[in-house]
Design an enzyme around this catalytic site. Sequence first.
Site, PDB file in Angstrom:
ATOM      1  N   HIS A 160       0.847  -1.195   0.000  1.00 60.60           N
ATOM      2  CA  HIS A 160       0.000   0.000   0.000  1.00 60.60           C
ATOM      3  C   HIS A 160       0.882   1.245   0.000  1.00 60.60           C
ATOM      4  O   HIS A 160       1.830   1.346   0.791  1.00 60.60           O
ATOM      5  CB  HIS A 160      -0.907   0.022   1.232  1.00 60.60           C
ATOM      6  CG  HIS A 160      -1.733   1.279   1.345  1.00 60.60           C
ATOM      7  ND1 HIS A 160      -1.477   2.256   2.281  1.00 60.60           N
ATOM      8  CD2 HIS A 160      -2.799   1.716   0.635  1.00 60.60           C
ATOM      9  CE1 HIS A 160      -2.353   3.224   2.144  1.00 60.60           C
ATOM     10  NE2 HIS A 160      -3.171   2.924   1.154  1.00 60.60           N
ATOM     11  N   SER A 161       0.600   2.186  -0.888  1.00 59.69           N
ATOM     12  CA  SER A 161       1.332   3.452  -0.964  1.00 59.69           C
ATOM     13  C   SER A 161       2.829   3.194  -1.178  1.00 59.69           C
ATOM     14  O   SER A 161       3.206   2.466  -2.100  1.00 59.69           O
ATOM     15  CB  SER A 161       1.061   4.272   0.299  1.00 59.69           C
ATOM     16  OG  SER A 161       1.604   5.570   0.177  1.00 59.69           O
ATOM     17  N   MET A 162       3.679   3.757  -0.331  1.00 56.80           N
ATOM     18  CA  MET A 162       5.116   3.550  -0.479  1.00 56.80           C
ATOM     19  C   MET A 162       5.521   2.106  -0.231  1.00 56.80           C
ATOM     20  O   MET A 162       6.637   1.694  -0.591  1.00 56.80           O
ATOM     21  CB  MET A 162       5.873   4.465   0.480  1.00 56.80           C
ATOM     22  CG  MET A 162       5.839   5.934   0.108  1.00 56.80           C
ATOM     23  SD  MET A 162       6.572   6.300  -1.491  1.00 56.80           S
ATOM     24  CE  MET A 162       8.286   5.898  -1.188  1.00 56.80           C
ATOM     25  N   ILE A 211      -1.299  -0.865  -4.206  1.00 59.39           N
ATOM     26  CA  ILE A 211      -2.507  -0.052  -4.046  1.00 59.39           C
ATOM     27  C   ILE A 211      -2.088   1.377  -3.745  1.00 59.39           C
ATOM     28  O   ILE A 211      -1.403   1.634  -2.752  1.00 59.39           O
ATOM     29  CB  ILE A 211      -3.389  -0.596  -2.913  1.00 59.39           C
ATOM     30  CG1 ILE A 211      -3.687  -2.088  -3.122  1.00 59.39           C
ATOM     31  CG2 ILE A 211      -4.684   0.191  -2.803  1.00 59.39           C
ATOM     32  CD1 ILE A 211      -4.373  -2.739  -1.937  1.00 59.39           C
TER      33      ILE A 211
END
Length: 923
Positions: free
Chosen positions: A288-290, A315
Amino acid sequence: MRRKLSSADEDNEGGLPDPSRFSNDENQTFSSAKFDLTRNSDTLDRRKIEKALSPAQAQLAFVALPSSTKPQPFRRKSEPLTSQQAEDKMLDSRATRWHRVRDPWSCSPLTLTAALSAVLLMFIILHSFTTRQLDSKGCDMYYTRSMFFNFADFDTEHTRFASKYSLHLYRELGFDEDPKVKGVPVLFIPGNAGSYRQARSLASETVQHYYNTVQQDKLALKAGVTSIDFFSIDFNEDFTAFHGQTLLDQAEYLNDAVAYILSLYHDPRRSQRDPGLPDPSSVILIGHSMGGVAARTMLTMPNYQSNSVNTIITISAPHARSPVSVDADLVRTYDQINTYWRDAYSQKWASDNPLWHVTLISIAGGSLDTTVPSDYASLSSLVPSTHGFTVFTSSIPGMWTGADHIQTTWCVQLVRPIARSIFEALDVHRPSQTKPRAERMRVFKRWYLTGMEATAEKTLPYKEPTTLLTLEDQSVSINPTGKRLVLRNVGRSERPTAHVLLIPPQGIPNQKKFTFLSNLPLEDNAHAGHLDVLLCSVLPLQPGNSAALFALSIDLSEGRAGSTRFACINAATDLIQLPASYRTSAYPFDKEPPFSYLQYQLEDLGEHQLVAIVEKAPGPTNAWAIAEFSENSESNTLVSTGLQHLLAFGTRFKLPADRPLVTTFEIPALHSSLLAFELRMGKQACGGNAELFTPLLRQYLSEPHESRYSVNVKEANVSLHGIAPFMPPSLRSQATSNGVSLQFWTDPTCDSSIDVSLVLDVSGSIGKLVMRYRTVFAAFPLLVAALVLRKQFKLYDDIGAFVTFSESMDLCLRTSMPLCFLALTFLSILFAISSAATSTAASTGLFSRSKNVTESTVDYTKNDLLLGSQDPIFWFLVPMFGLLSAGVCIIINYTALGVVFLLQMAFRFLLFRPCQPRNDHAK
């Protein structure tokens, strides 16, 4: 005679005395470090000084001249000024200006105008960003009963970051509370300042889906589907987005964690897997994200174990660019990671590509994600379409809504397709625990894409006939060739009925297509459902063609002679779900049952002879169905309007009365993510016929895969993530943008035309600048502050007086600042023209030679400068950002002065508080 400067005069900066302290003596003079002027200096001396200094400096130099304080005689307005009066008036104005130069609170009309203009512009941008062109939120919250097991023995013997990070195993209360591993390992990686508990929704869905559905499906278990062991990493909420070394540390720890997870399956004390199955050799990653960027970084690290990762799902991950470019190490790390991935996929032979077995899926939240620009989630500059793709949540079937940065971790409509796609990609009979790469890509496309993309694969070529259909002349209704089939009140015949559409003969490729739309669901299991769509061929009367060879037999002949048997394939596996559109519909994600849609090119049906639509409803219903063969030339229209004309006047087109079921308009000029439009659609008049459904709109891009639906269309916002500023070009030099396409589903039984107009939404477009130019809003004020400081130091070197920030800003607004931003404007135009010319040359092959399909001569840094855009039409953004930055600096200056003044007043109040005398005698 010259007088000596007093100590008070010497205290003045640059030796310039305060004009208010001069006496009335006409012969009184003064001297400074650079000037020796008298009240009666001759004109020649003044010309010499003015010649030595610039006009602005000379004006500052002469403001120190004293003005006469003698009473002035009464003068009529019509009388001319005497030379003495003119000189006194000039000196009075110079004294006033000297007071403004020395007063930090002074504000010239130009500075005030710039500040007010910037405030107004800032208000318009923020108002547009928060109120215009917004996506509706339709995510449902996921609730879990979670528990985590911490692996305390994953210590410094396994990784040097054991004291900083930790590894956890998810278990669901009431389903599985055993800490022993028993399934396929999946590892969740949180993002910047993220928590390992963000894995709860997705992990809970995998547990519940396995125990409630998969465990009862014998075919799935036989195919290699099993339970999932969901692991999660605790990064102690590290700020990965601001520090490159932190990203590398996390990637190193993740490789150590993967090695440790795989070792658990070799330990009989920690594992309950079937000993007849191979031990896992790879782990599925979900970032998720980074965390998605950290997952890709893992494969570039020295401690990466080969083939230990073959599937990565990210994501809201910023793959293309760093979300915050404040750390040089982070920018350098991004460049190294992306260069590694591009070089890997540019290899000619698969054996030379270390990432050949890896599939990478990037899911973006869309406009609702105001933390990371969804443009940065694009993989077009990193991964070829054979190994990965980018999809927006509004495109995922059944979701049809955007999601903000945190919603993507718990949105029910998102975690369900992710969990189910992972299960379908599993194969525990292989050491990798997953299906081969091509099959995994086919699974992910089926779950995440709409099915109408050019890259979407149909299951029809891979299927064998499973249904035996027996028809007789009285039990079948053959639709006339070229006519549309419309079924109202499906099931009104109260017995099974077949409607046949003969497939036209093959002709020119991509000339015709078959489309079907209904509000009834299509079931792959022909025993269920009220409607079947079968693609059939005549079954030859040969020995061995027994009905026992088919899984299902549908006999509509009722035992009559002269019947014909057909071998059929159920088209339900190629079903495309569309949001329902009625007069009462408000959003695509409403809880209405979706429409069922099928679409085949005529070439896809080449091995079949007819399409049979079988009604099986036991009684009359409110259901309907429409099927037809249509010409692609009638349903697809290219709008050749240029961008300039589109911005100035918009465009209009008409859906004719004899239109097909689906009509598509391609607008190549509409490709920028900075532009937003408003679409207005006329009313669909049906006359005496009952309306089956209201207009449905799909606006989409071919790359990345983004689709947005609008139901019951009257007005709609048109805005997609097309070509965005600062984005690197596509990995394939041949890739070009087809712009936005508008696809309409309208009721063809309504024999009336519909007018459609598309106009620019100026206020909505302004709000798009916030996410795309966040770094510019931070960089341009630094440039403005540097120009102001430069002017202050330059004047100090020339005249010995350090002017205030506001006075220096006023001088910069008159001279250097307009010239600077004018030069930057011309540079931005040149960069945009050069970037667009390079892209055109690369796509036409002017600078390319025969290479591998994934190789390119693309310059991935060509959009890194200034506006980062390939459209010269956005040149006006440079002066607009300059004005906005100047106003921001002015506001910050006066805000700082106000804070200092308040602190000063508070300090004086506390320091000089009056003391109350003590009265000792009162005791």
